[in-house]
Design a protein around this motif. Structure first.
Motif, mmCIF file in Angstrom:
data_model
loop_
_atom_site.group_PDB
_atom_site.id
_atom_site.type_symbol
_atom_site.label_atom_id
_atom_site.label_comp_id
_atom_site.label_asym_id
_atom_site.label_seq_id
_atom_site.Cartn_x
_atom_site.Cartn_y
_atom_site.Cartn_z
ATOM 1 N N ILE A 154 -10.412 9.795 -1.821
ATOM 2 C CA ILE A 154 -9.500 9.019 -0.796
ATOM 3 C C ILE A 154 -8.765 8.342 -0.986
ATOM 4 N N PRO A 155 -6.916 8.051 -1.499
ATOM 5 C CA PRO A 155 -6.610 7.040 -1.692
ATOM 6 C C PRO A 155 -7.152 5.698 -0.423
ATOM 7 N N VAL A 156 -6.487 4.295 -1.176
ATOM 8 C CA VAL A 156 -6.802 3.655 -0.333
ATOM 9 C C VAL A 156 -6.252 2.245 -0.828
ATOM 10 N N ALA A 157 -5.189 2.204 0.676
ATOM 11 C CA ALA A 157 -3.718 1.335 1.194
ATOM 12 C C ALA A 157 -4.298 -0.175 1.501
ATOM 13 N N LEU A 158 -3.746 -1.479 0.923
ATOM 14 C CA LEU A 158 -3.674 -2.461 1.751
ATOM 15 C C LEU A 158 -2.683 -3.766 1.187
ATOM 16 N N ASN A 159 -2.736 -4.621 2.195
ATOM 17 C CA ASN A 159 -1.818 -6.120 1.381
ATOM 18 C C ASN A 159 -2.383 -6.555 1.834
ATOM 19 N N SER A 160 -3.944 -6.516 0.980
ATOM 20 C CA SER A 160 -4.686 -7.783 0.823
ATOM 21 C C SER A 160 -4.126 -9.617 0.178
ATOM 22 N N GLY A 161 -3.153 -9.214 -0.931
ATOM 23 C CA GLY A 161 -2.855 -9.618 -1.971
ATOM 24 C C GLY A 161 -1.513 -10.825 -1.055
ATOM 25 N N ALA A 162 -1.182 -10.512 0.320
ATOM 26 C CA ALA A 162 -0.526 -11.441 0.916
ATOM 27 C C ALA A 162 -1.312 -12.243 1.757
ATOM 28 N N PHE A 163 -1.979 -12.712 1.751
ATOM 29 C CA PHE A 163 -3.482 -13.080 2.207
ATOM 30 C C PHE A 163 -4.029 -14.144 0.900
ATOM 31 N N TRP A 164 -4.621 -13.108 0.319
ATOM 32 C CA TRP A 164 -5.474 -13.658 -0.520
ATOM 33 C C TRP A 164 -5.414 -13.436 -2.099
ATOM 34 N N THR A 212 -5.283 -17.286 -7.560
ATOM 35 C CA THR A 212 -5.345 -19.128 -6.815
ATOM 36 C C THR A 212 -6.153 -18.995 -5.556
ATOM 37 N N PHE A 213 -6.561 -20.167 -5.631
ATOM 38 C CA PHE A 213 -7.665 -21.093 -4.456
ATOM 39 C C PHE A 213 -7.187 -20.445 -3.176
ATOM 40 N N PHE A 214 -6.075 -20.745 -2.987
ATOM 41 C CA PHE A 214 -5.796 -21.192 -1.717
ATOM 42 C C PHE A 214 -5.352 -19.574 -0.789
ATOM 43 N N LYS A 215 -5.693 -19.390 1.154
ATOM 44 C CA LYS A 215 -5.612 -18.080 1.267
ATOM 45 C C LYS A 215 -4.513 -18.718 2.336
ATOM 46 N N LYS A 216 -3.896 -17.556 2.945
ATOM 47 C CA LYS A 216 -3.390 -17.530 3.544
ATOM 48 C C LYS A 216 -4.323 -16.709 5.287
ATOM 49 N N PRO A 217 -3.735 -17.839 6.258
ATOM 50 C CA PRO A 217 -4.229 -16.765 7.336
ATOM 51 C C PRO A 217 -3.820 -15.264 8.298
ATOM 52 N N GLY A 218 -4.346 -14.855 8.820
ATOM 53 C CA GLY A 218 -3.997 -13.483 9.244
ATOM 54 C C GLY A 218 -4.925 -12.488 8.926
ATOM 55 N N ILE A 219 -4.056 -11.228 9.207
ATOM 56 C CA ILE A 219 -4.991 -10.232 9.227
ATOM 57 C C ILE A 219 -4.730 -8.777 7.850
ATOM 58 N N ILE A 220 -6.222 -9.061 7.235
ATOM 59 C CA ILE A 220 -5.762 -7.875 6.328
ATOM 60 C C ILE A 220 -6.276 -6.724 6.393
ATOM 61 N N ILE A 221 -4.790 -5.540 6.314
ATOM 62 C CA ILE A 221 -5.510 -4.158 6.089
ATOM 63 C C ILE A 221 -5.580 -3.188 5.549
ATOM 64 N N LEU A 222 -6.568 -2.714 5.414
ATOM 65 C CA LEU A 222 -7.200 -1.567 5.154
ATOM 66 C C LEU A 222 -6.900 -0.496 5.715
ATOM 67 N N ARG A 223 -6.065 0.425 4.476
ATOM 68 C CA ARG A 223 -5.471 2.182 4.949
ATOM 69 C C ARG A 223 -6.688 2.785 4.497
ATOM 70 N N VAL A 264 -0.293 5.374 -2.259
ATOM 71 C CA VAL A 264 -0.709 4.260 -2.353
ATOM 72 C C VAL A 264 -0.233 2.921 -2.048
ATOM 73 N N GLU A 265 1.277 4.029 -3.383
ATOM 74 C CA GLU A 265 2.099 2.484 -3.443
ATOM 75 C C GLU A 265 3.010 2.368 -2.147
ATOM 76 N N GLU A 266 3.132 3.490 -1.857
ATOM 77 C CA GLU A 266 4.253 3.328 -0.871
ATOM 78 C C GLU A 266 3.653 2.902 0.341
ATOM 79 N N ARG A 323 4.787 -0.804 2.672
ATOM 80 C CA ARG A 323 4.653 -0.603 4.567
ATOM 81 C C ARG A 323 3.521 -1.649 4.821
ATOM 82 N N LEU A 324 2.170 -1.657 4.373
ATOM 83 C CA LEU A 324 1.409 -3.015 5.013
ATOM 84 C C LEU A 324 1.855 -3.841 4.507
ATOM 85 N N LEU A 325 2.259 -4.365 3.224
ATOM 86 C CA LEU A 325 3.075 -6.027 3.079
ATOM 87 C C LEU A 325 3.891 -6.305 4.244
ATOM 88 N N ALA A 326 5.031 -5.518 4.772
ATOM 89 C CA ALA A 326 5.464 -5.571 5.313
ATOM 90 C C ALA A 326 5.484 -6.243 6.742
#
Length: 224
Positions: free
Chosen positions: A163-173, A177-188, A210-212, A216-219
């Motif tokens: 099962i491939p898994v895509a996500l955008n966690s890097g945009a917030f976590w 780096t210790f710092f995190k950003k507010p928002g909603i991480i999406i895992l698909r 996975v990459e494509e 899209r999730l990062l965008a």
């Protein structure tokens, strides 16, 4: 503090250790929600097999995804950097949970027989979800990562769904780096890879899927 909590679990039933892992991860996510405004959303859960072992081939951008799978699926086993198993107490905990040690780099899968048989023993025979990060390490946003072939050997030899898994966690976590950003991480979770693919086709299609989707999730960068 974590190491002290691990000591009694080393002699307790494994199910207690799995329960602690899940509680610990959920506690971190709850703290992130209220202290940082950071939450997450999971999509495509209906694509996961209802029973039996399967492989989750996940994008790797952050520490976040090393935590979240223990809250989403039952008793997963992870491929983990071999050096982590040498850490006193923590490494023993990983051994107790039957995590799978691997070395980074192209030599990681030189002994394919042992690699596959260990996975068969701790994952397939125990009907556990198997989490692998085909990139081998966290990739920086905007890079073109290498996907290593170990996931293909598992796909071909173990004959279980991938099962491939895509996500955008890097945009917030973000990594390193210790710092995190507010928002909603999406895992698909994405549809399973078709059976019977050759290595070049499997690797190309897995990476593209996975990459494509992750791009899209990062965008989206959904704000809280």
């Amino acid at each position: 503090m974590v190491s002290v909590c691990i000591i009694p679990l080393l002699v307790c039933p494994s199910r207690w250790s799995f329960l602690l892992s899940r509680i610990w991860a959920k506690g971190i996510f709850r703290g992130a929600k209220y202290a940082l405004g950071l939450t997450h959303r999971v999509e495509g859960v209906e694509l996961l097999p209802k029973k039996g072992p399967y492989i989750l081939a996940s994008k790797h951008q952050s520490v976040w995804e090393t935590l979240v799978f223990s809250t989403l699926v039952e008793n997963p086993t992870f491929f983990m950097k071999k050096s982590l198993f040498s850490i006193p107490l923590v490494g023993w905990f990983f051994w107790k949970l039957d995590m799978i040690p691997v070395s980074r780099g192209r030599k990681s899968f030189r002994n394919r027989v042992d690699f596959i048989e260990i996975t068969r023993t701790v994952g397939v025979q125990k009907c556990r979800p198997i989490v692998i990060f085909p990139e081998g390490t966290r990739s920086a946003l905007g890079t073109d990562p290498t996907y290593y072939k170990g996931v293909f050997f598992l796909y071909r030899k173990l004959d279980i769904p991938v099962i491939p898994v895509a996500l955008n966690s890097g945009a917030f976590w973000a990594r390193r780096t210790f710092f995190k950003k507010p928002g909603i991480i999406i895992l698909r979770f994405l549809p399973p890879m078709p059976q019977g693919l050759t290595m070049p086709v499997f690797m190309k299609d897995l990476k593209a899927t996975v990459e494509e989707t992750s791009k899209r999730l990062l965008a989206l960068k959904v704000s809280g």
